[in-house]
Design a protein around this motif. Structure first.
Motif, PDB file in Angstrom:
ATOM      1  N   SER A  37       0.823  -1.213   0.000  1.00 35.25           N
ATOM      2  CA  SER A  37       0.000   0.000   0.000  1.00 35.25           C
ATOM      3  C   SER A  37       0.854   1.258   0.000  1.00 35.25           C
ATOM      4  CB  SER A  37      -0.964  -0.014   1.180  1.00 35.25           C
ATOM      5  OG  SER A  37      -0.315  -0.450   2.336  1.00 35.25           O
ATOM      6  N   VAL A  81       3.255   2.613   1.939  1.00 36.01           N
ATOM      7  CA  VAL A  81       3.330   3.465   3.118  1.00 36.01           C
ATOM      8  C   VAL A  81       4.777   3.693   3.540  1.00 36.01           C
ATOM      9  CG1 VAL A  81       1.077   2.951   4.068  1.00 36.01           C
ATOM     10  CG2 VAL A  81       3.004   1.486   4.658  1.00 36.01           C
ATOM     11  N   PHE A  91      -0.717   8.861   9.000  1.00 41.67           N
ATOM     12  CA  PHE A  91      -0.387   8.566   7.612  1.00 41.67           C
ATOM     13  C   PHE A  91      -0.607   7.071   7.308  1.00 41.67           C
ATOM     14  CE2 PHE A  91       2.868   7.194   4.523  1.00 41.67           C
ATOM     15  CZ  PHE A  91       2.413   7.879   3.415  1.00 41.67           C
ATOM     16  N   THR A 149      -4.458   6.541   7.009  1.00 46.47           N
ATOM     17  CA  THR A 149      -5.155   7.075   5.843  1.00 46.47           C
ATOM     18  C   THR A 149      -4.603   6.503   4.543  1.00 46.47           C
ATOM     19  OG1 THR A 149      -3.682   8.972   6.008  1.00 46.47           O
ATOM     20  CG2 THR A 149      -5.895   9.252   6.877  1.00 46.47           C
ATOM     21  N   GLN A 150      -3.310   6.249   4.510  1.00 48.30           N
ATOM     22  CA  GLN A 150      -2.707   5.749   3.275  1.00 48.30           C
ATOM     23  C   GLN A 150      -2.864   4.234   3.143  1.00 48.30           C
ATOM     24  OE1 GLN A 150      -0.901   7.277   0.774  1.00 48.30           O
ATOM     25  NE2 GLN A 150      -0.025   5.477  -0.207  1.00 48.30           N
TER      26      GLN A 150
END
Lengths: 429, 342
Positions: A58, A60, A344, A347-348
């Protein structure tokens, strides 16, 4: 001539068999030995380090590390990605630790690995100079990273089970297990199955069996790692699952379900209730094939007389005892639990934060509406057995609860076998 | 050997060995020089073989010996005082007793431990081996006989048949895992509601079907290679003599294809004896589908030395089976180049 005639095929066979077996024995370098020497070295070391984690699907980690690197140009972090298969990540870490590899400075460990790695002496104890302030972290995540009274890793992301339910058919979600079972008549009226979790014989079954046992007050192992699963409380919990399967409230195909099969059945409208992880939420909302897009809700897992005890998931960041730059490693590991970072990650990458404050953060809740429910789940979560013998313990739990579910043995028998199997595995051979 | 040697010597003598024959009679001298040549040739052979032998020693002999040594060591145990693992030390035959007698700490291993599953896994492994090899041999033979005939598009069929064999086993396993799921295509196709991966009989057959699907082409091609070595004249002669199709099959095809067939069966047998991917992915070893290899991998996660003992046992089992094949059934997979019967 005779012995030679005998030898040639024998030698030929040996070569054949060896090349075909090809499983050999792996490397023989010793594990264990405490590692107390290594743990007292490099504590003040600063400089470039390597961060090892599973595949960054994803995206991150790259932005996170870029942020760190621009703030710390003299202590750069390099990312090393492993595969996205958890077992392979585990084995890769084991190999590098066995080789005393100083290039694996900070590693992410699944919550169920930390005790094993700590007991092998591979993880830097986070005390004294290396201490980490865990005051704001969720207690279950800290407990999962603690072995023998010492913290060995910094919780980085969390996870907990949720109850997905059809809010069009069940206006208020059940708060207790018995209440949920009583609602199974609704499923029958609509010609669907009532409830499912993960009951195929794999790690997911340990998660589900542990949830049932913990919810009703049982414990698989105590704080010293001794088996305590043969108890009336554990029996009460496991019996609930077994009875539900026997009565058909859990459909018979449930015995073949992993996460994905259950999710598909739920999205197909074949299930009234589903126990699964938060990742299902977004998929069930957005999947083209999902028939329940607007008709499902989430609730905490039902328990004995309140929320049930979810099994805890997630990862922690641990510092290798062989690292040369532990001061940098320590700073980086704690950098990951700063609110900004955690926000972060959420949300990410939809990773559940490790501090409770963030579950109410408007930006996160806007993106992940299940967050408040998940907080309840994680606040009531229990780590799976924290024991260096985890592979053996999970095997004992899986095999015996599977047999109990299928009715091959009674719950009593299953629990006493489970207890004996954990004892046998923990006693040094 | 004893019949070949003189004729070879005679051949060299007449060829060009005369120049060196200064001592003794011409015949004797020729033999001597040929001997010398054989010696130098032998020396050369060893020089050329040495790198290979060293490489084999490093990549095969060393790990095997290492594994055997490890199998006599105890797995690291937990020191309750410190909470750390400490090295186990010499174990004697404990690891082997643990597996073969299914003993954990002096008593029978309780259900749910790996130790309790050894003989079960052994039985499962042999069950898979016997059933799949029989099915694959019959089907493979049948496919080979068809492919050996001349017909239009034969080469296309031969290439197409290879497709299942070309797909990695792990992918095959995942494919069949989805097909045999409760809502999967197999149940829908046949209108059944079988829990393929959730009950013993169906789970075992699901694995057998997948394995047969995947590896019959391999069998077929090996047998086909054998079939094509049989000259057509033999069949024509048999036809002239009035042999029936069945007689031609049993009297010509079977005996002549036997070497290739035995090699194919040997390879498949050894292959199934170490089967891992299919059951591991399709059932996770549940419902009596745990093979020896799955047990080894699970044991590696719990303790390396116990796993070494188990893989040594597995190795010996495979060795024994292969030995029986080569020694008593005459499969000469390895020395096939030596005796040429032309």
């Amino acid at each position: 001539m005779k012995p030679r005639k005998f030898l040639v095929p024998a030698a030929a066979v040996a070569v054949l068999a060896v090349t075909l077996t090809a499983c050999g024995g792996g490397s023989g370098s010793g594990n264990g030995g405490g590692g107390s020497d290594a743990a007292s070295q490099g504590l003040d070391g600063r400089g470039p380090i390597t961060f090892v984690t599973g595949k960054d699907n994803s995206n991150v980690w790259r932005p996170t590390i870029d942020r760190w690197n621009s703030a710390h140009p003299d202590q750069k972090v390099t990312l090393k990605e492993q595969t996205d298969n958890a077992d392979q990540q585990h084995d890769d870490l084991v190999q590098h630790f066995q080789a005393n590899d100083a290039n694996y400075d900070v590693v992410t460990v699944d919550v169920v690995w930390s005790a094993e790695f700590a007991a092998k002496g591979w993880l830097q104890p986070l005390k004294d100079k290396m201490a980490v302030d865990t005051a704001k972290l969720l207690p279950a995540t800290v407990k999962a990273a603690t072995y023998n009274g010492t913290l060995y890793a910094v919780p980085n992301s969390s996870d907990g089970g949720l109850l997905y339910y059809r809010k069009d058919l069940v206006p208020t979600p059940p708060k207790t297990w018995d209440e949920m079972m009583s609602m199974c008549s609704i499923a029958k009226q609509h010609n669907m199955s009532c409830y499912a979790g993960q009951y195929q014989k794999y790690e997911g079954l340990t998660v589900n069996a542990a949830e049932a046992i913990n919810t009703f007050g049982g414990k698989i192992v105590d704080d010293q790692g001794k088996a305590t699963v043969n108890s009336p409380e554990a029996k009460a919990g496991l019996s609930k699952l077994v009875d539900a399967y026997k009565s058909g409230n859990i459909p018979k195909e449930g015995i073949t379900y992993q996460e994905e099969q259950g999710r598909q059945a739920f999205e197909d409208g074949k299930l009234l209730f589903l126990r699964n992880w938060p990742y299902v939420y977004n998929l069930a909302k957005s999947d083209g094939a999902s028939k329940v897009k607007d008709t499902f809700g989430v609730a905490p897992l039902p328990g004995k007389d309140g929320p049930g005890a979810s099994s805890l998931g997630g990862h922690s960041a641990a510092i290798s005892v062989y690292s040369k730059n532990k001061a940098t490693a320590h700073d980086f590991a704690t950098f990951l639990i700063q609110d900004e970072q955690q926000k972060f990650f959420a949300t990410q990458g939809s990773l559940a934060p490790v501090s409770s404050e963030l579950y109410k953060d408007p930006a996160i809740v806007a993106k992940l509406p299940y967050m408040p429910t998940l907080l309840t789940s994680i606040q009531n979560a229990v780590p799976r057995p924290v024991t260096p013998f985890y592979p053996a313990v999970t095997k004992a739990v899986q095999d015996n609860s599977y047999a109990a579910l299928k009715g091959e043995k009674t719950v009593d028998q299953a629990l006493s076998d489970m207890q004996a199997a954990i004892d046998a595995a923990s006693a040094s051979k | 050997m004893s019949t070949d040697a003189p004729s070879q010597t005679r051949g060299t003598t007449t060829g060009g060995g005369a120049g060196k024959g200064s001592k003794g009679g011409p015949g004797l001298a020729g033999a001597e020089s040929a001997d010398r040549r054989e010696v130098t040739q032998g020396r050369w052979a060893y020089t050329l073989l040495t790198p290979t032998l060293i490489l084999l020693a490093v990549v095969i002999v060393y790990p095997i010996i290492n594994a055997i040594i490890m199998s006599f060591q105890k797995d690291a145990g937990l020191d309750p005082a410190t909470g750390f693992f400490v090295q186990g030390g010499f174990a004697g035959a404990d690891n082997y007793v643990h597996w073969l007698l299914q003993q954990c700490n002096g008593q029978a291993c309780p259900p749910g431990t790996l130790g309790s599953q050894f003989w079960n896994a052994m039985g499962t492994t042999f069950f898979f081996t016997i059933i799949t090899v029989i099915l694959e041999t019959i089907l493979g033979f049948w496919m080979a006989v068809i492919m050996a005939r001349a017909f239009k598009g034969r080469s296309l069929i031969r290439a197409a048949v290879l497709v299942p064999w070309a797909i990695p086993t792990a992918v095959t396993a995942k494919l069949f895992f989805f097909m045999f799921a409760f809502d999967g295509i197999i149940n829908q196709l046949f209108g059944t509601q079988i829990l393929w991966t959730g009950s013993e009989g169906p789970a075992r057959w699901a694995i057998i079907i997948s394995d047969v699907w995947k590896t019959t082409p391999f069998m077929a091609l090996l047998i086909l290679a054998g079939l094509q070595l049989i000259p057509d004249e033999v069949y024509e002669a048999a036809k002239v003599d009035g042999a029936s199709a069945w007689q031609r099959f049993t009297q010509i095809t079977l005996p002549l294809v036997r070497p290739a067939l035995m090699v194919a069966i040997l390879f498949r047998t050894l292959d199934v004896l170490r089967m891992y991917d299919l059951p591991a992915i399709m059932t996770g070893g549940a419902n009596n589908t745990t093979t020896l290899s799955i047990l080894v991998v699970q044991q590696v996660r719990q303790g390396l030395n116990g796993a070494s003992a188990l893989s040594t046992i597995t190795f010996l089992v495979i060795f024994l089976v292969a030995f029986i094949f080569v020694r008593f059934l005459g499969a000469n997979a390895v020395e096939s180049a030596a005796p040429k019967k032309k």
